[in-house]
Design an enzyme around this catalytic site. Structure first.
Site, mmCIF file in Angstrom:
data_model
loop_
_atom_site.group_PDB
_atom_site.id
_atom_site.type_symbol
_atom_site.label_atom_id
_atom_site.label_comp_id
_atom_site.label_asym_id
_atom_site.label_seq_id
_atom_site.Cartn_x
_atom_site.Cartn_y
_atom_site.Cartn_z
ATOM 1 N N GLY A 1 0.791 -1.232 0.000
ATOM 2 C CA GLY A 1 0.000 0.000 0.000
ATOM 3 C C GLY A 1 0.819 1.275 0.000
ATOM 4 O O GLY A 1 1.811 1.412 -0.711
ATOM 5 N N TYR B 1 -9.094 12.457 10.500
ATOM 6 C CA TYR B 1 -10.009 12.314 11.639
ATOM 7 C C TYR B 1 -9.254 12.209 12.968
ATOM 8 O O TYR B 1 -9.869 12.072 14.027
ATOM 9 C CB TYR B 1 -11.048 11.205 11.424
ATOM 10 C CG TYR B 1 -10.562 9.782 11.246
ATOM 11 C CD1 TYR B 1 -9.962 9.086 12.286
ATOM 12 C CD2 TYR B 1 -10.755 9.121 10.034
ATOM 13 C CE1 TYR B 1 -9.548 7.775 12.142
ATOM 14 C CE2 TYR B 1 -10.342 7.808 9.870
ATOM 15 C CZ TYR B 1 -9.741 7.142 10.922
ATOM 16 O OH TYR B 1 -9.323 5.841 10.757
#
Ligand code: COA
Length: 290
Positions: free
Chosen positions: A25, A154
């Site tokens: 990733g 967040y």
């Protein structure tokens, strides 16, 4: 259009960078770019076969020097081994990229104590294990160095349905800012990146399983109307770890196309007003004044 590498070819030459979660990733994308810029890279994660296959391909793609090391960052003994193996191979370590994470979506009331703790153990305690181990080494050897933590937007706001992750990432952000001050005197910089949507297979399958990815079209939530390109994140990470960013300490850089601010602005929903309605709306607001 493919995004180009932003830094000059030798921007990280001579540096050894340890990337947790570097075999897949975003970690892999960042590690690959560090290799292209001349760095020596250590990639660490739990799965040896994934790491070894990735290291082979990354070395072939970049011609760089890479060492794969199996390490579960929840285990401080394994993190000590990660440092020892990195030093054995490359003699020194200049930077730590705390990228490894764990997350899944769930209503919080469905979580067991162990489920909550598992995410905290990986994200917050794992990052702390690596930071402590490498930090103590650098301080003992009077070596300047750099720590870069991958958080999330967040981390500032909290987020429903990924509450353990939000709590842990908020903690990692506090760790970043705290150590920027406390370890600045040792020449250790601490910074963070808060990425928005950068699709990867692993995260997308965990966070948006089934047809959720279609229903939650992230492109629509982002003012720039697109998701991030991995190279854009790699460019930022390489800059923050490079000497060009030598005076940046305690910063968190958001890279999300404006996504989180769009959610915060009270009137951002007016995006939905069609263009021709604005003439009428203007008349009404001007009349209200008179
Ligand atoms: N919903 C609710 N609970 C869940 C869950 C889900 N989707 N997935 C796991 N859990 C619970 C398990 O039931 C277990 O709790 P229990 O013992 O009370 O039953 C606890 O979480 C730990 O799960 P386990 O699978 O044993 O942990 P693990 O260490 O093998 O895996 C994860 C950790 C769950 C984070 C796994 O997704 C992982 O390894 N992720 C790594 C990669 C990753 O998440 N990257 C980030 C992508 S954004």
């Amino acid at each position: 259009m493919a995004v180009a590498g932003a830094l000059r070819d030798d921007a990280l030459r001579g540096k050894t960078i340890v990337v947790t979660g570097g075999g897949t990733g975003l970690g892999r994308a960042m590690a690959t770019y560090f290799l292209r810029l001349g760095a020596q890279v250590v990639i660490a994660s739990r799965k040896l076969d994934v790491l070894e296959a990735a290291a082979k391909e990354m070395a072939a793609d970049t011609g760089g020097e890479i060492l794969p090391v199996v390490c579960d960052i929840r285990d401080s003994g394994q993190v000590e081994q990660l440092l020892a193996k990195s030093l054995e191979r490359f003699s020194r370590v200049d930077a730590l990229l705390n990228n490894a994470a764990g997350n899944f979506i769930s209503p919080t009331e469905r979580l067991s104590a162990n489920a909550f703790g598992t995410i905290i153990d990986i994200v917050l305690k794992g990052t702390a294990n690596c930071t402590l181990t490498f930090g103590k080494h650098w301080i003992a050897h009077q070596q300047s160095a750099s720590i870069l933590n991958i958080v999330t937007t967040y981390a500032f706001t909290g987020s429903a349905y990924v509450v353990p992750s939000a709590a842990a990432k908020g903690g990692v952000l506090a760790l970043t800012r705290s150590l920027a001050v406390e370890w600045g005197k040792y020449g250790i910089r601490s910074n963070a990146i808060a990425p928005g949507p950068f699709p990867t297979k692993g995260a997308w399958e965990r966070l948006l399983p089934g047809d959720l990815a279609q229903q939650f079209d992230f492109k629509k939530r982002v003012p720039l109307k697109r998701v991030g390109d991995h190279q854009e994140l790699a460019n930022l990470a390489a800059f923050l770890l490079s000497d060009f960013a030598g005076y940046i300490n305690g910063e968190v850089v958001t890279i999300d196309g404006g996504e989180w601010l769009q959610g915060a602005g009270q009137f951002s929903g007016l995006e939905a007003v069609p263009g021709d309605l604005w003439d009428d709306l203007e008349k009404m607001t001007r009349q209200a004044k008179s």
